[in-house]
Design a protein around this motif. Structure first.
Motif, PDB file in Angstrom:
ATOM      1  N   ARG A  16       0.835  -1.213   0.000  1.00 61.39           N
ATOM      2  CA  ARG A  16       0.000   0.000   0.000  1.00 61.39           C
ATOM      3  C   ARG A  16       0.866   1.259   0.000  1.00 61.39           C
ATOM      4  NH1 ARG A  16      -3.411  -0.030   5.042  1.00 61.39           N
ATOM      5  NH2 ARG A  16      -4.548   1.696   4.075  1.00 61.39           N
ATOM      6  N   ALA A  17       1.916   1.244   0.826  1.00 63.67           N
ATOM      7  CA  ALA A  17       2.787   2.422   0.906  1.00 63.67           C
ATOM      8  C   ALA A  17       3.502   2.669  -0.416  1.00 63.67           C
ATOM      9  CB  ALA A  17       3.801   2.230   2.034  1.00 63.67           C
ATOM     10  N   ILE A  18       3.974   1.605  -1.048  1.00 61.44           N
ATOM     11  CA  ILE A  18       4.669   1.745  -2.333  1.00 61.44           C
ATOM     12  C   ILE A  18       3.718   2.283  -3.399  1.00 61.44           C
ATOM     13  CG2 ILE A  18       5.707   0.437  -4.224  1.00 61.44           C
ATOM     14  CD1 ILE A  18       6.956  -1.384  -2.047  1.00 61.44           C
ATOM     15  N   THR A  19       2.521   1.729  -3.455  1.00 59.16           N
ATOM     16  CA  THR A  19       1.537   2.165  -4.453  1.00 59.16           C
ATOM     17  C   THR A  19       1.196   3.643  -4.268  1.00 59.16           C
ATOM     18  OG1 THR A  19       0.602  -0.068  -4.579  1.00 59.16           O
ATOM     19  CG2 THR A  19      -0.771   1.739  -5.371  1.00 59.16           C
ATOM     20  N   TYR A  20       0.988   4.046  -3.007  1.00 56.77           N
ATOM     21  CA  TYR A  20       0.665   5.453  -2.732  1.00 56.77           C
ATOM     22  C   TYR A  20       1.830   6.359  -3.115  1.00 56.77           C
ATOM     23  CZ  TYR A  20      -0.537   9.736  -0.289  1.00 56.77           C
ATOM     24  OH  TYR A  20      -0.803  11.055   0.000  1.00 56.77           O
ATOM     25  N   GLU A  21       3.045   5.987  -2.702  1.00 56.44           N
ATOM     26  CA  GLU A  21       4.217   6.833  -2.962  1.00 56.44           C
ATOM     27  C   GLU A  21       4.491   6.968  -4.459  1.00 56.44           C
ATOM     28  OE1 GLU A  21       6.941   8.876  -1.556  1.00 56.44           O
ATOM     29  OE2 GLU A  21       5.053   9.137  -0.498  1.00 56.44           O
ATOM     30  N   PHE A  22       4.292   5.887  -5.203  1.00 56.11           N
ATOM     31  CA  PHE A  22       4.503   5.948  -6.650  1.00 56.11           C
ATOM     32  C   PHE A  22       3.595   7.016  -7.263  1.00 56.11           C
ATOM     33  CE2 PHE A  22       3.321   4.092 -10.924  1.00 56.11           C
ATOM     34  CZ  PHE A  22       4.486   4.502 -11.560  1.00 56.11           C
ATOM     35  N   LYS A  23       2.319   6.963  -6.914  1.00 60.52           N
ATOM     36  CA  LYS A  23       1.368   7.926  -7.478  1.00 60.52           C
ATOM     37  C   LYS A  23       1.662   9.342  -6.979  1.00 60.52           C
ATOM     38  CE  LYS A  23      -2.353   4.546  -8.052  1.00 60.52           C
ATOM     39  NZ  LYS A  23      -3.697   4.110  -7.613  1.00 60.52           N
ATOM     40  N   ARG A  24       2.048   9.473  -5.699  1.00 60.36           N
ATOM     41  CA  ARG A  24       2.344  10.795  -5.157  1.00 60.36           C
ATOM     42  C   ARG A  24       3.546  11.419  -5.846  1.00 60.36           C
ATOM     43  NH1 ARG A  24       5.582  13.631  -1.876  1.00 60.36           N
ATOM     44  NH2 ARG A  24       6.988  11.879  -1.490  1.00 60.36           N
TER      45      ARG A  24
END
Length: 494
Positions: free
Chosen positions: A238-246
């Protein structure tokens, strides 16, 4: 809190490549701490596992726990690392309330393990090697608790000095799925070795993710952010997915990524700035003056290599080559050492390795999940599972009866033999074809309109007849034989 990333379409996201490196901290399963004789186990009352050494009181001197060094070398060998025969400890200086000495004893320039790799398998993708930069030994800090008192933060120093191995990957990971596969593989390895229990919910295995993005085709790395203390594989993804988009959103809007240390909020699924990212110079590393360098011998390292168990990577290859299993079946079997051990014991009694895999990955795994127990704690013997497989293979019982009746009965009465259970339940298949033909006649005569439908091409109605046969026979028929004779009968009525 970081701003919610702007919604981006797949075409924009597809322009960028995700680059990830993981730092995994494995808390070792030693009885005592790394530099003192304090107990190291989890769950004691606050500040009960402390002595002057772990509290960093003046005049105390650390002494390295030999078992910690042993565990580090074993993990290094298991991950194809080069073992540094001469390595040393260093001081890493920073000031947190839960760091009693004001510095952490770790390894910087001369870690014990260098340049290894871990092989991962991702769904529908070929195996991939994730390079390791290093594995080093260090002590843990204490624990700050901010929710126990309205006015004060409380400190528990039980964890201070607990031994850790930090496993640092190169930035070779390219997706959240690969990151999850890598963390899962490292967890498997430490559990197989017995050096760490891998319980992320207790903090025995913790993960920091260094995340950056770059345009596809570029060779320079982007500015990275480190997300700290991810406590589950799901939260890592979840953290990786969020950070990628951010990060893509920031770049697309003309901004730049600041190199910060981030916190991940599992409740909201977003990251926020914890502090500005420290650089190596900020920590003022220097050799630990109270401890001499460690000098290991080739002979000792080789003696440890000879004690290594068969690891997941080796077992996967064996199951595919020797037992003829698919990679997905082999990977699933090796997720847990006790399950793999149970499978291999079944394989000593039967040559039907695929059926054994189906039983272990299916009913047995479901029972393990339901009971929350180890495979060896269920009370069911590998020989009993092999006997069920043998009865199905010989046509004496059908697979449906085996899974729905025999296995549950075996779970409830593990002391009974499979043969006893089968006869008590009256499940032995009647192989008399004349009797079976009579049952087929009854089923066919009951549904004459369905016979006509079948012969007009509606083959799906065959299931109706098979269901009726099972009902008439009490499940005591061989489905393959019954299916063959049923088709012959129906087609003869054209």
């Amino acid at each position: 809190m970081a701003a919610e990333p702007k919604k981006l379409n797949d075409e924009v996201l597809d322009k960028y490549e995700l680059v990830i490196g993981l730092e995994i901290h494995a808390q070792l399963s030693t009885k005592t701490k790394i530099f003192s004789s304090d107990p190291a186990f989890f769950g004691a009352e606050p500040n009960k596992h402390t002595t002057p050494i772990s509290l960093g009181l003046p005049g105390t001197l650390p002494k390295v726990n030999r078992e910690v060094v042993t565990y580090a070398v074993k993990l290094g060998l298991a991950t194809h690392c080069r073992i540094n025969l001469v390595n040393r400890f260093d001081r890493k200086n920073y000031f947190y309330a839960d760091l009693p000495k004001g510095y952490q004893i770790t390894q910087d320039e001369l870690p014990i393990c260098k340049d290894g790799y871990v092989t991962i398998s991702s769904k529908d993708k070929p195996s991939k090697q994730i390079r390791l930069n290093r594995i080093h030994m260090e002590e843990d800090a204490g624990k700050s608790m901010h929710d126990r008192d309205d006015k004060y933060s409380l400190i528990d120093l039980n964890r201070a000095g607990v031994p850790l191995l930090e496993i640092v990957s190169e930035p070779d990971i390219r997706s959240a799925e690969e990151a999850a596969a890598y963390l899962s593989e490292v967890r498997k390895i430490v559990r197989y070795l017995g050096v760490c229990d891998g319980n992320m919910e207790e903090g025995s295995l913790r993960c920091d993710a260094n995340i950056s993005v770059r345009l596809k085709g570029e060779t320079e790395y982007g500015c990275r952010c480190e997300v700290k203390n991810l406590n589950s594989i799901r939260n890592l993804q979840r953290a990786i997915t969020y950070e990628f988009k951010r990060q893509v959103s920031v770049i697309e809007e003309g901004g730049k990524i600041d190199q910060n240390t981030l916190n991940f909020d599992a409740a909201t699924g977003v990251t926020s700035v914890l502090r500005s990212k420290e650089m190596a110079l900020d920590y003022r590393y220097f050799p630990e003056p109270d401890m001499p360098p460690l000098h290991l011998t080739e002979e000792w390292v080789e003696s440890l290599r000879n004690t290594l168990p068969e690891l997941p990577e080796q077992r996967i290859k064996k199951y595919m080559t020797q037992f003829g299993l698919s990679e997905s079946d082999a990977v699933q079997l090796t997720n847990d050492k006790a399950v793999a051990d149970f499978y291999e014991e079944i394989a000593t009694y039967t040559k039907n390795y695929k059926s054994a895999s189906n039983w272990v990955n299916g009913p047995l795994q479901s029972l393990i999940n339901e009971k929350g127990k180890d495979a060896s704690e269920l009370g069911i013997s590998a020989k009993s599972i092999s006997e069920i497989i043998s009865l199905v293979d010989s046509g004496k019982i059908n697979n449906s009866a085996a899974t729905q009746q025999v296995f549950p009965a075996l779970v409830n009465s593990p002391d009974k033999t499979v043969d006893t259970i089968v006869h008590e339940l009256n499940l032995v298949i009647d192989t008399d074809e004349d009797q079976l033909s009579q049952l087929i006649d009854q089923a066919v005569n009951k549904f004459p309109d369905k016979v006509a439908e079948y012969n007009k091409g509606k083959k799906g109605v065959l299931g109706l007849f098979m269901g009726e046969l099972m009902k008439l026979s009490g499940g005591k028929i061989d489905p393959k034989t019954a299916n063959k004779l049923l088709i012959q009968k129906i087609e003869s009525l054209k």
